[in-house]
Design a protein around this motif. Structure first.
Motif, PDB file in Angstrom:
ATOM      1  N   UNK A 102      -0.353   3.242   8.519  1.00 26.24           N
ATOM      2  CA  UNK A 102      -1.583   3.801   9.170  1.00 26.24           C
ATOM      3  C   UNK A 102      -2.149   2.787  10.010  1.00 26.24           C
ATOM      4  N   UNK A 103      -2.086   1.366   9.420  1.00 28.34           N
ATOM      5  CA  UNK A 103      -2.530   0.532  10.132  1.00 28.34           C
ATOM      6  C   UNK A 103      -2.148  -0.702  11.145  1.00 28.34           C
ATOM      7  N   UNK A 104      -0.756  -0.011  11.435  1.00 30.25           N
ATOM      8  CA  UNK A 104       0.052  -0.720  12.323  1.00 30.25           C
ATOM      9  C   UNK A 104      -0.554  -0.964  13.706  1.00 30.25           C
ATOM     10  N   UNK A 105      -1.156   0.129  14.159  1.00 31.22           N
ATOM     11  CA  UNK A 105      -1.905  -0.098  15.565  1.00 31.22           C
ATOM     12  C   UNK A 105      -3.084  -1.233  15.452  1.00 31.22           C
ATOM     13  N   UNK A 106      -3.859  -1.316  14.342  1.00 35.61           N
ATOM     14  CA  UNK A 106      -4.807  -2.178  14.135  1.00 35.61           C
ATOM     15  C   UNK A 106      -4.496  -3.632  13.986  1.00 35.61           C
ATOM     16  N   UNK A 107      -3.237  -3.525  13.231  1.00 37.71           N
ATOM     17  CA  UNK A 107      -2.497  -4.847  13.062  1.00 37.71           C
ATOM     18  C   UNK A 107      -2.307  -5.606  14.314  1.00 37.71           C
ATOM     19  N   UNK A 108      -1.607  -4.659  15.272  1.00 33.14           N
ATOM     20  CA  UNK A 108      -1.282  -5.382  16.586  1.00 33.14           C
ATOM     21  C   UNK A 108      -2.349  -5.596  17.531  1.00 33.14           C
ATOM     22  N   UNK A 120     -12.434  -2.503  28.922  1.00 34.64           N
ATOM     23  CA  UNK A 120     -12.874  -1.613  30.386  1.00 34.64           C
ATOM     24  C   UNK A 120     -14.114  -0.920  30.063  1.00 34.64           C
ATOM     25  N   UNK A 121     -14.375  -0.307  31.168  1.00 34.19           N
ATOM     26  CA  UNK A 121     -15.993   0.380  31.227  1.00 34.19           C
ATOM     27  C   UNK A 121     -16.106   1.423  30.161  1.00 34.19           C
ATOM     28  N   UNK A 122     -15.162   2.274  30.515  1.00 35.10           N
ATOM     29  CA  UNK A 122     -15.299   3.458  29.335  1.00 35.10           C
ATOM     30  C   UNK A 122     -15.287   3.066  27.847  1.00 35.10           C
ATOM     31  N   UNK A 123     -14.198   2.492  27.507  1.00 36.99           N
ATOM     32  CA  UNK A 123     -14.353   2.211  25.982  1.00 36.99           C
ATOM     33  C   UNK A 123     -15.337   1.127  25.450  1.00 36.99           C
ATOM     34  N   UNK A 124     -15.721   0.226  26.428  1.00 40.06           N
ATOM     35  CA  UNK A 124     -16.839  -0.676  26.129  1.00 40.06           C
ATOM     36  C   UNK A 124     -18.252   0.066  25.896  1.00 40.06           C
ATOM     37  N   UNK A 152     -10.118   2.951  17.679  1.00 36.67           N
ATOM     38  CA  UNK A 152     -10.255   3.238  18.998  1.00 36.67           C
ATOM     39  C   UNK A 152      -9.812   2.072  19.913  1.00 36.67           C
ATOM     40  N   UNK A 153     -10.191   1.026  19.549  1.00 36.30           N
ATOM     41  CA  UNK A 153      -9.868  -0.192  20.345  1.00 36.30           C
ATOM     42  C   UNK A 153      -8.311  -0.282  20.489  1.00 36.30           C
ATOM     43  N   UNK A 154      -7.600  -0.228  19.294  1.00 40.55           N
ATOM     44  CA  UNK A 154      -6.084  -0.221  19.094  1.00 40.55           C
ATOM     45  C   UNK A 154      -5.545   0.833  20.081  1.00 40.55           C
ATOM     46  N   UNK A 155      -6.109   1.734  20.097  1.00 36.31           N
ATOM     47  CA  UNK A 155      -5.332   2.752  20.911  1.00 36.31           C
ATOM     48  C   UNK A 155      -5.731   3.009  22.529  1.00 36.31           C
ATOM     49  N   UNK A 156      -6.632   2.446  22.881  1.00 34.37           N
ATOM     50  CA  UNK A 156      -6.731   2.670  24.114  1.00 34.37           C
ATOM     51  C   UNK A 156      -5.987   1.380  25.043  1.00 34.37           C
ATOM     52  N   UNK A 157      -5.851   1.844  26.233  1.00 31.55           N
ATOM     53  CA  UNK A 157      -5.014   1.053  27.262  1.00 31.55           C
ATOM     54  C   UNK A 157      -5.920   0.304  28.392  1.00 31.55           C
ATOM     55  N   UNK A 158      -7.300   0.459  27.965  1.00 29.85           N
ATOM     56  CA  UNK A 158      -8.311  -0.039  29.103  1.00 29.85           C
ATOM     57  C   UNK A 158      -8.611  -1.377  28.321  1.00 29.85           C
ATOM     58  N   UNK A 159      -7.773  -2.317  28.694  1.00 29.22           N
ATOM     59  CA  UNK A 159      -8.109  -3.819  28.279  1.00 29.22           C
ATOM     60  C   UNK A 159      -7.434  -4.584  29.131  1.00 29.22           C
TER      61      UNK A 159
END
Length: 279
Positions: A102-108, A120-124, A152-159
């Motif tokens: 369950x922590x794999x995305x955060x690990x990445x 990016x703008x929306x996520x920040x 949330x940061x791990x799942x966004x593509x806005x970076x």
């Protein structure tokens, strides 16, 4: 104010700390083993992380990996602003990362932080609101909220990754001690002329080797770094109502014209304008 390598001890009962430093009058080029998430809003400024230098407008959210050198995001900011910094231990969830799917995305996300990540703008904006409020919660609630933030940061593509490859940790124990020694020397002697030979000998290097070494460590030449430090001290003296001539020579500059030129180059205004603005 001294320019130092950042060292602190996170409370033994916590894996992180949240704080709101205001360092606009300080040139603070530093690194630390902790991972750092920085949010700033209400101003434009400079994003200097590793070898990456760019400008941000109104707000910024950046995740910085362990031991990546960076400049404080509010350096030379002249307007009111809000800044929140979240730092987590370098061994944060180390065993859990390896064994919890369950922590794999955060690990990445933490792995990518070694490139430096700007969001990016929306996520920040979304994460910024969370960071501004997380300090009001209990320790356990803070932990849950921080995990939510990282998810949330791990799942966004806005970076955007700030480097093409991970920034290597070039600061071994010997380097850290050498840089500390140099910073201390500058702090104690910036009011007089400092010869390149002096600092080279202090580092047990030839002058040419020292110049290469210092640029590698700080991304600035020694003269550039020393001028930043002296101008920071000059701003403090001007705010204490010292006159420009006194300030110039008290900070180690040998001519008024060079002082004025350097001050304007680094701050965007001359010393008299700076003094009048804060009077």
């Amino acid at each position: 104010m001294k320019t130092v390598l950042e060292e602190f001890t996170i409370d033994s009962e916590s894996s992180f700390r949240i704080f709101e430093p205001r360092l606009s009058q300080v040139f603070y080029w530093h690194f630390h083993p902790e991972f750092e998430l920085v949010y700033i809003e209400g101003t434009d400024g400079t994003r200097h992380v590793g070898e990456h230098i760019s400008r941000f407008e109104y707000s910024d959210l950046v995740f910085i990996g362990s031991n990546i050198p960076h400049l404080n995001f509010d350096y030379m900011v002249k307007t009111d602003y809000k800044k929140v910094v979240l730092q987590v231990r370098h061994d944060f969830l180390k065993e859990a990362f390896a064994n919890t799917p369950e922590l794999s995305a955060i690990f990445r996300l933490f792995q990518l932080s070694q490139y430096g990540i700007a969001f990016g703008t929306e996520i920040k904006q979304f994460i910024g609101e969370k960071l501004k409020n997380v300090g009001q919660k209990s320790n356990f609630e803070q932990f849950l909220e921080i995990m939510s933030i990282f998810q949330h940061l791990a799942n966004t593509q806005d970076y955007e990754l700030l480097h093409d490859k991970p920034v290597e940790n070039q600061y071994n124990k010997k380097d850290q001690e050498r840089i500390k020694r140099l910073y201390q020397f500058i702090d104690e002697h910036y009011q007089r002329k400092i010869d390149l030979q002096e600092v080279a000998e202090l580092s047990n290097l030839s002058e040419a080797a020292f110049c290469r070494y210092f640029k590698k460590m700080t991304k600035l030449t020694f003269v550039e770094f020393l001028n930043h430090y002296r101008i920071n001290q000059a701003k403090n003296l001007l705010l204490l109502d010292k006159n420009i001539t006194e300030t110039c020579f008290d900070c180690g500059f040998e001519s008024i014209s060079y002082f004025n030129r350097t001050f304007k180059k680094l701050t965007g205004e001359n010393p008299l304008g700076f003094k009048k603005r804060f009077r």
